[in-house]
Design an enzyme around this catalytic site. Sequence first.
Site, PDB file in Angstrom:
ATOM      1  CB  SER A 177      -2.189  18.109   3.762  1.00  0.00           C
ATOM      2  OG  SER A 177      -2.294  16.728   3.516  1.00  0.00           O
ATOM      3  CG  ASP A 274      -2.098  14.128  10.469  1.00  0.00           C
ATOM      4  OD1 ASP A 274      -2.112  15.360  10.353  1.00  0.00           O
ATOM      5  OD2 ASP A 274      -2.359  13.344   9.536  1.00  0.00           O
ATOM      6  CG  HIS A 342      -4.735  16.084   7.733  1.00  0.00           C
ATOM      7  ND1 HIS A 342      -3.403  15.773   7.931  1.00  0.00           N
ATOM      8  CD2 HIS A 342      -4.856  16.311   6.397  1.00  0.00           C
ATOM      9  CE1 HIS A 342      -2.759  15.810   6.774  1.00  0.00           C
ATOM     10  NE2 HIS A 342      -3.622  16.140   5.823  1.00  0.00           N
TER      11      HIS A 342
END
Length: 397
Positions: A177, A274, A342
């Site tokens: 991330s 995502d 994610h």
Amino acid sequence: MNLNGVVVALVLALLACAPRRSYSQQRLAVPMTLVRNAPALGAFCLDGSLPAYHLHRGFGTGANNWLLQFEGGGWCNDIASCAERAESRRGSTRLMTKLEIFSGILSNNASLNPDFYNWNRVKLRYCDGASFAGDATFDNGTSLLYFRGQKIWEAIILDLLPKGLGHAHKALLSGCSAGGLASFLHCDNFTNYLPENASVKCLSDAGFFLDERDISLNSSMRLFYKNLVSLQGVEKNLDRNCTNSLKLPYLCFFPQYALKYITTPFFILNSAYDVFQFHHILVPPSADLHGQWNHCKLNPAACDANQIETLQGFRRDMLLALRVFFTNSRRGGMYINSCFAHCQSESQDTWFGEDSPRIHNKTIAETVGDWYFSRSVRTKEIDCAYPCDSSCHNLIP
């Protein structure tokens, strides 16, 4: 719906959210290490606390190999949000858990992480709010905030060098991330710290954040990053070749603009759908005031035809942004699947398991390993479009 129907629905919902398989018996808890000399370098978390990392030592054939994993956790781009962050685990090591569970790419179990299990594995704790890239201070006499992500990165590296990193034979800089974005920002700099003959490569997991307009045609993410770069003093730490090439230098915070200037071998792991980008870049709350996307966000099967086409457009834009890398990068790797997820490298279920996601029958771990160790000429995998992939773990918050 009657009471029995409600109970059944709740049970089904809980089962749908449960992981496919439990790996709890493999839990590896790694203690925190504070960087004691960080103040001498001006390296502080948002609240002034010391930076930290978690190190689990390698052994055997991996004793001289290192994997560094940037922790993720979003960003802050104004004083109010950064002040709030400073009073949470995202901005202070004082409030963080002192033990971190290592799994997936950080696991020490050969059957769960066959290529990196015996490497020195490090998780860099994230406490600055700018993907380890800022260098500024805010002090109005009553509030003091340290935007020192770049210094934190340097302090942790300097702390690890005498612990063996300085003699690494192989190294992989990765992140998830906002940590995946940090991998783009620091990849080439990482190589400068290591021996010339070391094999150094980088990986970003769910860090390829797109410069994309939302469904209201507003560039909300571009504005967010512009304010972040300005507030936290990030621009001076961005790639000079990139910033010199663009009229808007702050855009180099977006990986799609910085990628072509990275010379170190790079692997991009991302979902074409995502979940963070779907919820916060493509359809942020500000662009969906009446909640027309709420059901679709929670369950892709509930999306109508127009919403699916919007999602497919986002996928097309991601692949377009990656086209040059896919075509021209001889040393690069890629795994773009069609799962609503994610971050997939730190979870055992998605990294390497019996029913992990697959493209052309290859798991993420196998593809990353083939790329890092040059075991295969095929190191770029792109999934077919949703809903074709039945191996997906759709991880929707």
